[in-house]
Scaffold this motif. Structure first.
Motif, short mmCIF file in Angstrom:
data_model
loop_
_atom_site.label_atom_id
_atom_site.label_comp_id
_atom_site.label_asym_id
_atom_site.label_seq_id
_atom_site.Cartn_x
_atom_site.Cartn_y
_atom_site.Cartn_z
N CYS A 55 0.75 -0.96 0.16
CA CYS A 55 0.05 0.02 0.27
C CYS A 55 1.28 1.33 0.11
CB CYS A 55 -0.68 0.14 1.10
SG CYS A 55 -1.49 0.73 1.12
N VAL A 56 0.30 2.04 -1.31
CA VAL A 56 0.83 3.35 -0.68
C VAL A 56 0.83 4.53 0.40
CG1 VAL A 56 1.90 5.92 -2.44
CG2 VAL A 56 1.57 3.32 -3.18
N VAL A 57 2.40 4.40 1.11
CA VAL A 57 1.90 5.79 1.83
C VAL A 57 2.37 7.22 1.61
CG1 VAL A 57 1.29 4.04 3.92
CG2 VAL A 57 3.95 4.77 3.00
N ALA A 58 2.95 7.24 0.78
CA ALA A 58 3.56 8.84 0.77
C ALA A 58 4.72 8.48 -0.89
CB ALA A 58 4.91 9.06 1.45
N ASN A 59 4.08 9.87 -1.76
CA ASN A 59 4.77 9.88 -3.12
C ASN A 59 6.04 10.82 -2.79
OD1 ASN A 59 3.19 7.95 -4.90
ND2 ASN A 59 1.33 9.00 -4.30
N GLU A 60 7.20 10.55 -3.13
CA GLU A 60 8.42 10.95 -3.24
C GLU A 60 8.91 11.40 -4.81
OE1 GLU A 60 9.40 12.55 -0.77
OE2 GLU A 60 7.98 11.51 0.91
N GLY A 61 8.43 12.33 -5.61
CA GLY A 61 9.20 12.14 -6.77
C GLY A 61 8.63 11.18 -7.59
N PRO A 62 10.16 10.18 -7.55
CA PRO A 62 10.08 9.28 -9.42
C PRO A 62 9.58 8.12 -8.24
CG PRO A 62 12.22 9.73 -8.67
CD PRO A 62 12.02 10.82 -7.58
N PHE A 63 9.29 8.25 -7.16
CA PHE A 63 8.67 6.52 -6.21
C PHE A 63 7.94 6.98 -5.18
CE2 PHE A 63 12.76 8.86 -3.48
CZ PHE A 63 11.85 8.41 -2.52
N SER A 64 7.08 5.42 -4.63
CA SER A 64 6.34 6.04 -3.76
C SER A 64 6.90 4.78 -2.78
CB SER A 64 5.12 5.58 -3.80
OG SER A 64 4.50 6.37 -5.18
N GLN A 65 6.96 5.24 -1.04
CA GLN A 65 7.38 4.56 0.05
C GLN A 65 5.62 4.31 0.24
OE1 GLN A 65 8.39 7.94 2.16
NE2 GLN A 65 10.33 7.28 2.38
N CYS A 66 6.43 2.55 0.29
CA CYS A 66 5.34 1.59 0.64
C CYS A 66 4.96 0.27 1.71
CB CYS A 66 5.46 0.45 -0.18
SG CYS A 66 5.29 1.89 -2.04
N VAL A 67 4.20 0.36 2.54
CA VAL A 67 4.32 -0.54 3.35
C VAL A 67 3.62 -1.60 2.76
CG1 VAL A 67 4.31 1.23 5.01
CG2 VAL A 67 2.13 0.24 3.77
N PRO A 68 4.36 -3.82 3.69
CA PRO A 68 4.19 -4.34 3.08
C PRO A 68 2.42 -4.79 3.77
CG PRO A 68 5.77 -4.53 4.66
CD PRO A 68 5.08 -3.02 4.49
N ILE A 69 1.77 -5.96 3.05
CA ILE A 69 0.59 -6.40 3.92
C ILE A 69 0.75 -8.04 3.27
CG2 ILE A 69 -1.64 -6.52 2.87
CD1 ILE A 69 -1.59 -4.22 1.27
N GLN A 70 0.46 -8.18 4.38
CA GLN A 70 1.09 -9.82 4.22
C GLN A 70 -0.21 -10.45 5.60
OE1 GLN A 70 5.20 -9.52 5.75
NE2 GLN A 70 5.34 -10.57 3.96
N ILE A 71 -0.29 -12.39 4.77
CA ILE A 71 -1.44 -12.73 5.69
C ILE A 71 -0.05 -13.68 7.05
CG2 ILE A 71 -3.27 -12.60 3.87
CD1 ILE A 71 -2.21 -15.71 3.10
N TYR A 72 1.00 -13.54 6.86
CA TYR A 72 1.44 -14.42 7.77
C TYR A 72 1.48 -15.61 7.85
CZ TYR A 72 3.13 -9.73 9.10
OH TYR A 72 4.02 -8.61 9.25
N ARG A 73 1.02 -16.27 6.57
CA ARG A 73 0.90 -18.24 6.72
C ARG A 73 -1.34 -18.22 7.57
NH1 ARG A 73 4.84 -22.21 8.74
NH2 ARG A 73 3.13 -23.59 7.23
N GLY A 74 -1.73 -17.39 7.58
CA GLY A 74 -3.16 -17.04 7.39
C GLY A 74 -2.86 -16.99 8.85
N GLN A 75 -2.05 -16.45 9.92
CA GLN A 75 -2.24 -16.33 11.23
C GLN A 75 -2.25 -14.83 11.99
OE1 GLN A 75 0.78 -17.99 13.47
NE2 GLN A 75 2.26 -17.65 11.65
#
Length: 159
Positions: free
Chosen positions: A44-64
């Motif tokens: 998920c994009v949390v910030a745009n910085e010029g030619p790139f975006s800062q993003c945070v991961p989305i995970q399910i951690y093996r359904g846990q």
């Protein structure tokens, strides 16, 4: 624009016997005595910085969800796809220590995030805007402030 997207991801260091996140496909790499894991990872994009975006991961951690051993639970929150008025999925027993409010994503098409999807606000990745990715949806306008607040808190910024 706070888009949720998927990209092809490979991790040559992962021990595949532990299992990856959803849709992992191990490929033998004999000459390096390694077995990288190729998968679709969601961000998920949390910030745009010029030619790139800062993003945070989305995970399910093996359904846990955020119950996986070794996680900083306080850096995690629920992220889910749904139309206006839909409710977030229930937390797993023991996840009550998560303090981040759930964030809803308006899906672009048929793809939905797994009910165990958790967003890790404490881990940021940079992606160039030219990468090949598949759009999953957009964070809804009413949750944009929560997304930003959750990320800044996890990164130690004062809101």
């Amino acid at each position: 624009m706070n888009i949720v997207f998927g990209v092809i991801w490979s991790d040559p260091r992962r021990n595949i016997s532990l299992g990856g996140s959803e849709r992992s496909t191990p490929i033998p790499l004999y000459e390096y005595n390694a077995q990288p894991c190729i998968e679709i990872r969601r961000f998920c994009v949390v910030a745009n910085e010029g030619p790139f975006s800062q993003c945070v991961p989305i995970q399910i951690y093996r359904g846990q969800g955020a119950l996986k051993q070794g996680l900083l639970v306080e850096d995690h929150g629920v992220i889910y796809t749904g139309r206006a008025g839909s409710k977030p999925p229930d937390l797993f027993l023991g996840e009550h220590v998560m303090t981040k409010c759930a964030v809803r994503v308006e899906p672009d098409g048929d793809e939905v995030l797994d009910y165990a999807s958790r967003i890790n606000y404490g881990k940021t990745y940079n992606f160039d805007h030219g990468i090949k990715m598949a759009s999953i949806g957009l964070v809804t306008p009413e949750h944009l402030g929560l997304l930003s607040k959750n990320w800044k808190e996890a990164m130690g910024w004062r809101a």
